[in-house]
Design an enzyme around this catalytic site. Structure first.
Site, mmCIF file in Angstrom:
data_model
loop_
_atom_site.group_PDB
_atom_site.id
_atom_site.type_symbol
_atom_site.label_atom_id
_atom_site.label_comp_id
_atom_site.label_asym_id
_atom_site.label_seq_id
_atom_site.Cartn_x
_atom_site.Cartn_y
_atom_site.Cartn_z
ATOM 1 N N CYS A 93 79.678 36.193 21.426
ATOM 2 C CA CYS A 93 79.130 36.303 20.079
ATOM 3 C C CYS A 93 77.880 35.447 20.082
ATOM 4 C CB CYS A 93 80.124 35.814 19.029
ATOM 5 S SG CYS A 93 79.391 35.765 17.383
ATOM 6 N N CYS B 181 77.434 33.348 16.521
ATOM 7 C CA CYS B 181 78.273 32.189 16.191
ATOM 8 C C CYS B 181 79.316 32.054 17.273
ATOM 9 C CB CYS B 181 78.866 32.324 14.786
ATOM 10 S SG CYS B 181 79.523 33.964 14.392
ATOM 11 N N SER B 182 80.564 32.369 16.975
ATOM 12 C CA SER B 182 81.595 32.222 18.003
ATOM 13 C C SER B 182 82.744 33.190 17.753
ATOM 14 C CB SER B 182 82.100 30.784 18.034
ATOM 15 O OG SER B 182 82.546 30.404 16.745
ATOM 16 N N CYS B 183 82.434 34.400 17.226
ATOM 17 C CA CYS B 183 83.477 35.384 16.944
ATOM 18 C C CYS B 183 84.296 35.651 18.200
ATOM 19 C CB CYS B 183 82.867 36.686 16.446
ATOM 20 S SG CYS B 183 81.990 36.496 14.890
#
Lengths: 231, 86
Positions: free
Chosen positions: A134, A137-139
């Site tokens: 991602c 962000c950090s999905c």
């Protein structure tokens, strides 16, 4: 990992068997405490989280036990759940088709609650390797696989894996032939991904449990491939 | 892809803006995150497509095979047809 981070370390040095001169603090002086969780700065987002939780509890919209149970449930998710899906897909082509169509529904067949966010499986094939990221962000499919590793959330991985994926994979120890296309999936919208790796050679006749043990977290992200340990 | 740089929240990474890609499939129809970021409903929901970009299109100095690619979920307002109709 430095031993300074071991939580049990502040119980005196008797019996540890290491010499104090190399230990980072003078002999006879007390070992520094490991910082408690609360010793970091209390950030705006931490305050917001606490305030929202307090309000939800005060207004009776959720109970403390429901909050605890939800956190416990989130923390109970792990890559082992993804590994079970992969192992079943390897032995059951009809299940594999259903997994590729809808991971959440296929997981439910095995009694696994993968949460409300849709997850898509991307299938590695001969000549095609898949890896997930991602960049925004950090999905991550955390309601299936548990929390993402720290490196997955780091700017280095997020920016580099779409720019020079082969170099990044090589740093993870995965060298891919030029004949194998590298396909990077950037989780920018309301969709999460898991990698369905190729079943390694030499696993003919293995049962699901044995197969699942080969499928690690990094295989489900696509920075590693399942391998059969040498006999 | 449109080469837009609007202020505010959006889900379109910079590295694909202005680049040419191919539609892979329709993901879903979702509320627009650029509206939801300001407390609005994001409705009517907009289609989200998975779009494939060749690495050599994204990075002119990419060192790797032609078949290497990136797949990105794109909210439809960010898409525009190619001038050559492709």
């Amino acid at each position: 990992m430095s031993h300074d981070h071991e939580p049990d370390h502040d119980h005196g040095h008797l019996g540890h068997g290491h010499d104090h001169e190399s230990h980072g603090h003078p002999p006879g002086q007390r070992h520094p405490f490991q910082p408690d969780l609360e010793d970091g700065p209390y950030s705006w987002h931490m305050a917001l989280t606490d305030a929202v939780a307090d309000l939800l509890l005060a207004k009776g919209l959720i109970t403390a036990d429901e909050l605890r149970r939800t956190l416990e449930d989130i923390d109970s998710k792990s890559p082992a759940l993804g590994a079970r899906l992969v192992a079943r897909a390897w032995v059951d082509p009809a299940f594999k088709a259903r997994l590729l169509a809808d991971v959440n529904a296929a997981a439910a067949e095995l009694g696994i609650d993968a949460g409300p966010i849709p997850i898509r499986a991307v299938e590695c094939k001969p000549g095609e390797h898949h890896v997930i990221v991602c960049t925004l962000c950090s999905c991550y499919p955390r309601l299936l696989l548990g929390p993402a590793p720290d490196w997955y959330k780091a700017r280095a991985y997020r920016s580099r894996v779409v720019r020079e994926p082969r170099a990044v994979l090589a740093e993870f120890g995965l060298e891919l032939d030029p004949e194998v296309a590298v396909i990077v999936h950037d989780s920018t919208a309301e969709l999460r991904f898991m990698v369905l790796p190729e079943r390694p050679a030499g696993t003919e006749g293995w049962d699901e449990e044995r197969l699942a043990a080969l499928v690690t977290r990094d295989c489900l992200i696509g920075v590693a491939r399942p391998t059969v340990p040498p006999a | 892809m449109k080469a837009l740089f609007p202020p505010g929240h959006c889900r379109t990474p910079f590295y694909i803006r202005g680049k040419r890609g191919r539609i892979l499939d329709l993901v879903d129809v979702e509320p627009d995150p650029e509206e939801r970021a300001y407390g609005r409903s994001g409705l009517p929901a907009v289609p989200v497509w998975r779009v494939v970009f060749d690495q050599h299109e994204l990075w002119p100095d990419y060192r790797g095979p032609d078949r290497d690619r990136v797949v990105v979920g794109i909210f439809e307002p960010w898409l525009e047809p190619l001038e050559d109709g492709g």
